[in-house]
Design a protein around this motif. Structure first.
Motif, PDB file in Angstrom:
ATOM      1  N   ARG A 154       0.840  -1.200   0.000  1.00  0.00           N
ATOM      2  CA  ARG A 154       0.000   0.000   0.000  1.00  0.00           C
ATOM      3  C   ARG A 154       0.875   1.250   0.000  1.00  0.00           C
ATOM      4  NH1 ARG A 154      -0.559   3.975   2.686  1.00  0.00           N
ATOM      5  NH2 ARG A 154       0.939   3.143   4.214  1.00  0.00           N
ATOM      6  N   ARG A 155       0.564   2.178  -0.869  1.00  0.00           N
ATOM      7  CA  ARG A 155       1.298   3.438  -0.952  1.00  0.00           C
ATOM      8  C   ARG A 155       0.314   4.607  -0.859  1.00  0.00           C
ATOM      9  NH1 ARG A 155       5.829   3.627   0.505  1.00  0.00           N
ATOM     10  NH2 ARG A 155       4.958   1.941   1.728  1.00  0.00           N
ATOM     11  N   ALA A 156       0.767   5.724  -0.320  1.00  0.00           N
ATOM     12  CA  ALA A 156      -0.009   6.957  -0.375  1.00  0.00           C
ATOM     13  C   ALA A 156       0.119   7.518  -1.785  1.00  0.00           C
ATOM     14  CB  ALA A 156       0.514   7.962   0.650  1.00  0.00           C
ATOM     15  N   VAL A 157      -0.986   7.587  -2.495  1.00  0.00           N
ATOM     16  CA  VAL A 157      -0.978   8.006  -3.902  1.00  0.00           C
ATOM     17  C   VAL A 157      -1.224   9.507  -3.985  1.00  0.00           C
ATOM     18  CG1 VAL A 157      -2.168   7.781  -6.122  1.00  0.00           C
ATOM     19  CG2 VAL A 157      -1.704   5.747  -4.727  1.00  0.00           C
ATOM     20  N   ARG A 158      -0.335  10.212  -4.659  1.00  0.00           N
ATOM     21  CA  ARG A 158      -0.435  11.667  -4.783  1.00  0.00           C
ATOM     22  C   ARG A 158      -0.502  12.113  -6.243  1.00  0.00           C
ATOM     23  NH1 ARG A 158       2.850  10.531  -0.378  1.00  0.00           N
ATOM     24  NH2 ARG A 158       2.179  11.515   1.579  1.00  0.00           N
ATOM     25  N   ARG A 159      -0.795  11.172  -7.148  1.00  0.00           N
ATOM     26  CA  ARG A 159      -1.016  11.497  -8.564  1.00  0.00           C
ATOM     27  C   ARG A 159      -2.227  10.700  -9.051  1.00  0.00           C
ATOM     28  NH1 ARG A 159       3.794  10.140 -12.054  1.00  0.00           N
ATOM     29  NH2 ARG A 159       4.491   8.720 -10.414  1.00  0.00           N
TER      30      ARG A 159
ATOM     31  N   ALA B 173      -6.957  14.554  -6.718  1.00  0.00           N
ATOM     32  CA  ALA B 173      -7.852  13.391  -6.647  1.00  0.00           C
ATOM     33  C   ALA B 173      -9.272  13.801  -7.016  1.00  0.00           C
ATOM     34  CB  ALA B 173      -7.829  12.784  -5.250  1.00  0.00           C
ATOM     35  N   PRO B 174      -9.999  12.925  -7.693  1.00  0.00           N
ATOM     36  CA  PRO B 174     -11.373  13.248  -8.089  1.00  0.00           C
ATOM     37  C   PRO B 174     -12.407  12.994  -7.007  1.00  0.00           C
ATOM     38  CG  PRO B 174     -10.751  11.134  -9.001  1.00  0.00           C
ATOM     39  CD  PRO B 174      -9.538  11.661  -8.295  1.00  0.00           C
ATOM     40  N   HIS B 175     -12.009  12.316  -5.929  1.00  0.00           N
ATOM     41  CA  HIS B 175     -12.980  11.938  -4.901  1.00  0.00           C
ATOM     42  C   HIS B 175     -12.409  12.176  -3.503  1.00  0.00           C
ATOM     43  CE1 HIS B 175     -15.193  10.049  -8.149  1.00  0.00           C
ATOM     44  NE2 HIS B 175     -14.143   9.291  -8.433  1.00  0.00           N
TER      45      HIS B 175
ATOM     46  N   HIS C 223      -7.416  -0.333  -2.318  1.00  0.00           N
ATOM     47  CA  HIS C 223      -6.159  -0.729  -2.965  1.00  0.00           C
ATOM     48  C   HIS C 223      -6.268  -2.113  -3.573  1.00  0.00           C
ATOM     49  CE1 HIS C 223      -3.271   2.556  -2.159  1.00  0.00           C
ATOM     50  NE2 HIS C 223      -4.134   2.848  -1.213  1.00  0.00           N
ATOM     51  N   GLY C 224      -7.065  -2.976  -2.962  1.00  0.00           N
ATOM     52  CA  GLY C 224      -7.296  -4.287  -3.554  1.00  0.00           C
ATOM     53  C   GLY C 224      -7.987  -4.196  -4.905  1.00  0.00           C
ATOM     54  N   HIS C 225      -8.718  -3.107  -5.128  1.00  0.00           N
ATOM     55  CA  HIS C 225      -9.412  -2.877  -6.404  1.00  0.00           C
ATOM     56  C   HIS C 225      -8.603  -1.982  -7.331  1.00  0.00           C
ATOM     57  CE1 HIS C 225     -13.437  -4.722  -5.932  1.00  0.00           C
ATOM     58  NE2 HIS C 225     -13.231  -4.552  -4.637  1.00  0.00           N
ATOM     59  N   GLY C 226      -7.362  -1.664  -6.952  1.00  0.00           N
ATOM     60  CA  GLY C 226      -6.536  -0.817  -7.805  1.00  0.00           C
ATOM     61  C   GLY C 226      -6.835   0.662  -7.673  1.00  0.00           C
TER      62      GLY C 226
ATOM     63  N   GLY D 127      -6.332   4.248  -5.862  1.00  0.00           N
ATOM     64  CA  GLY D 127      -5.348   4.939  -5.052  1.00  0.00           C
ATOM     65  C   GLY D 127      -6.005   5.760  -3.957  1.00  0.00           C
ATOM     66  N   THR D 128      -5.331   5.880  -2.824  1.00  0.00           N
ATOM     67  CA  THR D 128      -5.845   6.681  -1.712  1.00  0.00           C
ATOM     68  C   THR D 128      -4.693   7.434  -1.051  1.00  0.00           C
ATOM     69  OG1 THR D 128      -5.514   4.995   0.015  1.00  0.00           O
ATOM     70  CG2 THR D 128      -7.589   4.903  -1.212  1.00  0.00           C
ATOM     71  N   VAL D 129      -5.045   8.489  -0.333  1.00  0.00           N
ATOM     72  CA  VAL D 129      -4.060   9.185   0.494  1.00  0.00           C
ATOM     73  C   VAL D 129      -4.783   9.753   1.716  1.00  0.00           C
ATOM     74  CG1 VAL D 129      -4.292  11.370  -0.792  1.00  0.00           C
ATOM     75  CG2 VAL D 129      -2.235  10.931   0.577  1.00  0.00           C
ATOM     76  N   TRP D 130      -4.235   9.471   2.904  1.00  0.00           N
ATOM     77  CA  TRP D 130      -4.750  10.074   4.126  1.00  0.00           C
ATOM     78  C   TRP D 130      -4.496  11.566   4.029  1.00  0.00           C
ATOM     79  CZ3 TRP D 130      -7.208   7.421   8.099  1.00  0.00           C
ATOM     80  CH2 TRP D 130      -7.189   6.023   8.006  1.00  0.00           C
TER      81      TRP D 130
END
Length: 273
Positions: free
Chosen positions: A85-90, A179-181, A210-213, A215-218
């Motif tokens: 799991r990574r924090a996604v920023r793009r 992010a769109p959401h 993340h299991g569904h591909g 991306g998320t970021v706290w």
């Protein structure tokens, strides 16, 4: 009414439902029966533990539930999901399918809550157009506060000032990372564990996403922004009596990580009484 029902043709009178009831309100009288409806936690442990699917409660059909045997994830793959799991920023500039968002939320509401309160509210921005308006509003407020010297002192003010400046000078979105959401979890302040419940629910959402591909970021900067723009919480429809858990930006990632990172060893304190 609990609608506690026993299919006597299926029930083998093993007593597992009574033994496992956290509230202790099931007793064996030949077949299981509820002794105190008001004391029931409505946790559905009785439905989940019955080996013959003989127990129904709250109008739930045990045949609709997923059988656990043979359907649980492989432990090694689950470990990879957690470690990878990574924090996604793009993010890609497109909405996720509404059906996928609905699925993530529907599963995440199964996250555990204190005393089975199940009162976590999932406040979600489902569309980029709404996210754009929220972004514009918050950024405008932050820029105004920065220019007027109205940001708080210290760490929070530094980060929000940096966020406002990047938007003002470069059009760069540090607040939501493009992010769109957005998802914010909250719970009534008088719930037994409002903050903990909201954080557990958001963590559950993240791992499934993340299991569904996805991306998320706290989004700590979003939380800081809500702190200095308190009117936004109401505009988002979050009740006044709710305690905020945290915010999480999410969407279709524009980055693909190739491997897990290498952390550890874990900081462990072994109790020796």
């Amino acid at each position: 009414m609990l609608q506690f029902r026993i299919d006597e043709e299926r029930c083998i009178q093993c007593g597992e439902c009574a033994l496992d009831c956290p509230a202790g309100v099931i007793a064996m009288d030949g077949y299981p029966k509820i002794t105190d409806e008001a004391g029931c936690f409505q946790c559905q442990h009785c439905l989940a533990i019955c080996p013959t699917a003989a127990v129904s409660i709250l109008g739930k059909d045990p045949e609709v539930s997923t059988v656990l045997q043979g359907n649980l994830p492989d432990p090694a793959q689950l470990a990879t999901l957690i470690k990878g799991r990574r924090a996604v920023r793009r993010y890609r500039d497109r909405d996720l399918a509404p059906e996928l968002i609905d699925h993530l939320l529907a599963v995440s509401c199964h996250a555990p809550t204190g005393v089975n309160a199940r009162s976590v509210l999932f406040t979600v921005v489902r569309e980029r157009a709404v996210m754009h308006r929220l972004r514009e509003y918050l950024m405008d407020r932050l820029v105004t506060l920065k220019d007027l010297g109205g940001l708080p002192q210290g760490f929070v003010g530094q980060y929000l000032g940096w966020t406002a400046k990047a938007w003002q000078e470069e059009g760069k979105d540090i607040l939501f990372r493009g992010a769109p959401h957005l998802l914010i979890t909250s719970a009534p302040a008088d719930a037994p564990c409002p903050t903990q419940d909201a954080l557990i629910a958001l963590t559950t959402f993240q791992l499934l996403a993340h299991g569904h591909g996805v991306g998320t970021v706290w989004d700590g900067i979003c939380m800081m922004a809500l702190g200095v723009c308190p009117e936004v919480t109401g505009k988002l429809g979050i009740p006044e009596n709710h305690t905020l858990g945290y915010a999480m930006a999410f969407g279709d990632p524009a980055v693909e990580y190739q491997r897990t990172v290498q952390r550890g060893p874990a900081l462990v304190n072994v109790v020796k009484w």
